[in-house]
Motif scaffolding. Structure first.
Motif, mmCIF file in Angstrom:
data_model
loop_
_atom_site.group_PDB
_atom_site.id
_atom_site.type_symbol
_atom_site.label_atom_id
_atom_site.label_comp_id
_atom_site.label_asym_id
_atom_site.label_seq_id
_atom_site.Cartn_x
_atom_site.Cartn_y
_atom_site.Cartn_z
ATOM 1 N N SER A 1 79.632 39.726 31.404
ATOM 2 C CA SER A 1 80.466 40.630 32.181
ATOM 3 C C SER A 1 79.732 41.249 33.356
ATOM 4 C CB SER A 1 80.960 41.663 31.388
ATOM 5 O OG SER A 1 80.036 42.425 30.519
ATOM 6 N N GLU A 2 78.596 41.338 33.190
ATOM 7 C CA GLU A 2 77.733 41.900 34.209
ATOM 8 C C GLU A 2 77.569 40.764 35.463
ATOM 9 O OE1 GLU A 2 75.200 44.880 31.561
ATOM 10 O OE2 GLU A 2 74.291 42.933 31.855
ATOM 11 N N VAL A 3 77.173 39.387 35.024
ATOM 12 C CA VAL A 3 77.179 38.495 35.977
ATOM 13 C C VAL A 3 78.545 38.328 36.661
ATOM 14 C CG1 VAL A 3 76.888 35.895 36.363
ATOM 15 C CG2 VAL A 3 75.492 37.426 34.618
ATOM 16 N N ALA A 4 79.803 38.373 35.856
ATOM 17 C CA ALA A 4 80.962 38.317 36.508
ATOM 18 C C ALA A 4 81.138 39.290 37.637
ATOM 19 C CB ALA A 4 81.867 38.322 35.389
ATOM 20 N N ALA A 5 80.807 40.524 37.345
ATOM 21 C CA ALA A 5 81.036 41.866 38.186
ATOM 22 C C ALA A 5 80.222 41.556 39.503
ATOM 23 C CB ALA A 5 80.711 43.051 37.586
ATOM 24 N N LEU A 6 78.881 41.217 39.189
ATOM 25 C CA LEU A 6 77.922 40.966 40.322
ATOM 26 C C LEU A 6 78.496 39.967 41.373
ATOM 27 C CD1 LEU A 6 74.797 41.539 38.385
ATOM 28 C CD2 LEU A 6 75.510 43.031 40.313
ATOM 29 N N TRP A 7 78.684 38.692 40.542
ATOM 30 C CA TRP A 7 79.287 37.374 41.169
ATOM 31 C C TRP A 7 80.391 37.920 42.169
ATOM 32 C CZ3 TRP A 7 83.097 34.023 41.877
ATOM 33 C CH2 TRP A 7 82.844 32.610 42.238
ATOM 34 N N GLY A 8 81.241 38.464 41.530
ATOM 35 C CA GLY A 8 82.753 38.549 42.245
ATOM 36 C C GLY A 8 82.375 39.867 43.477
ATOM 37 N N LEU B 1 83.300 49.138 35.247
ATOM 38 C CA LEU B 1 82.365 50.081 34.797
ATOM 39 C C LEU B 1 82.169 49.940 33.108
ATOM 40 C CD1 LEU B 1 82.364 53.029 36.918
ATOM 41 C CD2 LEU B 1 80.207 51.551 36.526
ATOM 42 N N GLU B 2 83.547 49.656 32.807
ATOM 43 C CA GLU B 2 83.837 49.719 31.208
ATOM 44 C C GLU B 2 82.963 48.602 30.527
ATOM 45 O OE1 GLU B 2 87.649 49.365 28.148
ATOM 46 O OE2 GLU B 2 87.945 49.118 30.329
ATOM 47 N N VAL B 3 82.826 47.580 31.192
ATOM 48 C CA VAL B 3 82.171 46.338 30.708
ATOM 49 C C VAL B 3 80.632 46.265 31.066
ATOM 50 C CG1 VAL B 3 84.259 45.192 30.042
ATOM 51 C CG2 VAL B 3 83.041 44.793 32.063
ATOM 52 N N LEU B 4 80.137 47.165 31.607
ATOM 53 C CA LEU B 4 78.652 47.014 32.093
ATOM 54 C C LEU B 4 77.710 47.883 31.229
ATOM 55 C CD1 LEU B 4 79.239 47.694 35.753
ATOM 56 C CD2 LEU B 4 79.224 45.518 34.637
ATOM 57 N N ALA B 5 76.572 47.237 30.816
ATOM 58 C CA ALA B 5 75.734 47.880 30.066
ATOM 59 C C ALA B 5 74.528 48.293 30.611
ATOM 60 C CB ALA B 5 75.348 47.074 28.662
ATOM 61 N N ARG B 6 73.806 47.619 31.499
ATOM 62 C CA ARG B 6 72.498 47.471 32.216
ATOM 63 C C ARG B 6 72.580 48.821 32.779
ATOM 64 N NH1 ARG B 6 69.031 42.458 33.849
ATOM 65 N NH2 ARG B 6 69.010 43.792 35.798
ATOM 66 N N ASN B 7 71.748 49.538 32.918
ATOM 67 C CA ASN B 7 71.607 51.054 33.881
ATOM 68 C C ASN B 7 71.630 50.545 35.202
ATOM 69 O OD1 ASN B 7 69.693 53.131 35.360
ATOM 70 N ND2 ASN B 7 70.888 54.112 33.784
ATOM 71 N N PRO C 1 66.749 44.279 29.012
ATOM 72 C CA PRO C 1 67.685 43.233 28.491
ATOM 73 C C PRO C 1 68.298 42.457 29.688
ATOM 74 C CG PRO C 1 68.661 45.381 28.988
ATOM 75 C CD PRO C 1 67.346 45.561 28.944
ATOM 76 N N LYS C 2 68.496 41.125 29.312
ATOM 77 C CA LYS C 2 69.120 40.051 30.392
ATOM 78 C C LYS C 2 70.586 40.614 30.676
ATOM 79 C CE LYS C 2 65.418 37.454 30.608
ATOM 80 N NZ LYS C 2 64.676 37.589 31.849
ATOM 81 N N LEU D 1 74.678 50.751 40.276
ATOM 82 C CA LEU D 1 75.339 50.015 41.570
ATOM 83 C C LEU D 1 76.944 50.087 41.413
ATOM 84 C CD1 LEU D 1 75.149 48.182 44.073
ATOM 85 C CD2 LEU D 1 75.232 46.103 42.243
ATOM 86 N N PHE D 2 77.626 49.833 40.647
ATOM 87 C CA PHE D 2 79.033 49.792 40.472
ATOM 88 C C PHE D 2 79.473 51.186 40.833
ATOM 89 C CE2 PHE D 2 78.594 45.629 39.630
ATOM 90 C CZ PHE D 2 79.703 44.943 40.246
ATOM 91 N N SER D 3 78.768 52.424 40.124
ATOM 92 C CA SER D 3 79.217 53.598 40.216
ATOM 93 C C SER D 3 79.135 54.022 41.543
ATOM 94 C CB SER D 3 78.436 54.428 39.419
ATOM 95 O OG SER D 3 78.444 54.248 37.956
#
Length: 334
Positions: free
Chosen positions: A10-17, A111-117, A5-6, A122-124
């Protein structure tokens, strides 16, 4: 079939921040590392630097894999390691404890809005790393007798249900005693303003542009006023006041940080402040407290908006990733 999956928004937001915050913190901690003279604090600073470096590396890896543009963030150009000391070593330790707590909470919240493993992993791990850093900083502050505790209250004799709605109190008049939950939020928000006031006072002393210095002076005044509001609430309730933060600032006028970094850092403190007040509103049943928080949030939001305009003016504010402007594309093709 293998599913690749791309990244979702929400994942882009988390990584960017995460990249922005950790590249900023790495520069800040690099200054603390250079001027630190307390051997006990050295391992904590190195631990914090390693955490930031890890996050930056992992976010870069994921973005490169997805052909996603990496944020500009902050680099060695945003920190002057030849500048003299601005804050005390103990304040540096307290700053690490405070930002580690913030980083732990932010990573856990995403973590609540992250899907990709890979992003969840990473955030865990980030949450665990910063939680360990927080505990290490707390242990050292306790060892040095410098941990600032929340106010104490007598033990509760028995548990009971509320009898009427007078517990909610009004905006004016006599108020019932503070609950421990309300006191916890007041203590936390006092701490946020105390560390912000000290940090921004140093920024106002070393900022290069007059308009940035003026903005930082205004921020110092706002933080001091908010801190006074919270302390007055405790005084009126007869609650022992917690100790003040170490606000020692040197007389140096050599800027360790760029004006861009100082403005971004101030904006980050604004975000933390609004989030803290928002959480306090939901947890405070006394109406006068809700009134205080609502009024203070409005002041921070206005201050943050003025800061954003100043950053845009000097091209210091990076545009976060956003959705495609379909209307602009349609207009361009006609």
């Amino acid at each position: 079939m293998e599913h690749n999956p791309k990244l979702v928004s929400s994942e882009v937001a988390a990584l960017w921040g995460a990249f922005m915050q950790n590249s900023m913190s790495y520069c800040t901690l690099s200054h603390f590392s250079k001027v630190n003279e307390d051997a006990d604090i050295t391992p904590i600073i190195q631990h914090a630097l390693n955490n930031c470096k890890f996050v930056i590396k992992e976010v870069t890896k994921i973005f490169d894999k997805e052909n996603h543009a990496l944020p500009i963030g902050f680099t060695k150009d945003d920190v002057n390691l030849e500048a003299g000391r601005l804050y005390s070593d103990l304040f540096g330790l307290r700053y690490i404890k405070y930002m580690a707590a913030t980083g732990t909470a932010a990573a856990a919240a995403f973590l609540e809005v992250l899907a990709r493993n890979d992003v969840r992993e990473l955030f865990s791990k980030t949450s665990q790393m910063f939680m360990q850093l927080y505990n290490d900083a707390c242990d050292l502050l306790l060892k040095k007798g410098a941990f600032i505790r929340s106010p104490t209250i007598p033990p509760m004799e028995k548990a009971e249900y509320l009898q009427d709605d007078s517990f909610l109190s009004g905006l004016i008049g006599r108020h019932r005693p503070l609950t421990v939950v309300e006191m916890a939020h007041i203590s936390k928000n006092t701490e946020t303003n105390s560390i912000g006031r000290t940090f921004i006072a140093g920024f106002s002393q070393t900022a290069q542009l007059p308009e940035v210095r003026k903005y930082m002076e205004r921020g110092t005044e706002i933080a001091a006023k908010h801190e006074t509001v919270f302390r007055d609430i405790l005084v009126k309730d007869g609650v022992p006041l917690p100790s003040s933060w170490d606000s020692t600032i040197s007389q140096s006028i050599d800027a360790p940080f760029s004006d861009k970094l100082m403005m971004f850092h101030t904006d980050s403190l604004n975000v933390i402040g609004v989030a803290g007040y928002g959480g306090a509103i939901g947890a405070s049943l006394r109406k006068d407290l809700g009134g205080h928080y609502t009024r203070l949030i409005a002041e921070i939001i206005q201050y943050a908006e003025d800061g954003a305009k100043l950053m845009i003016k000097h091209r210091w504010l990076e545009q976060p990733p956003q959705n495609v402007d379909r209307e602009a594309l349609r207009n361009r093709s006609t």
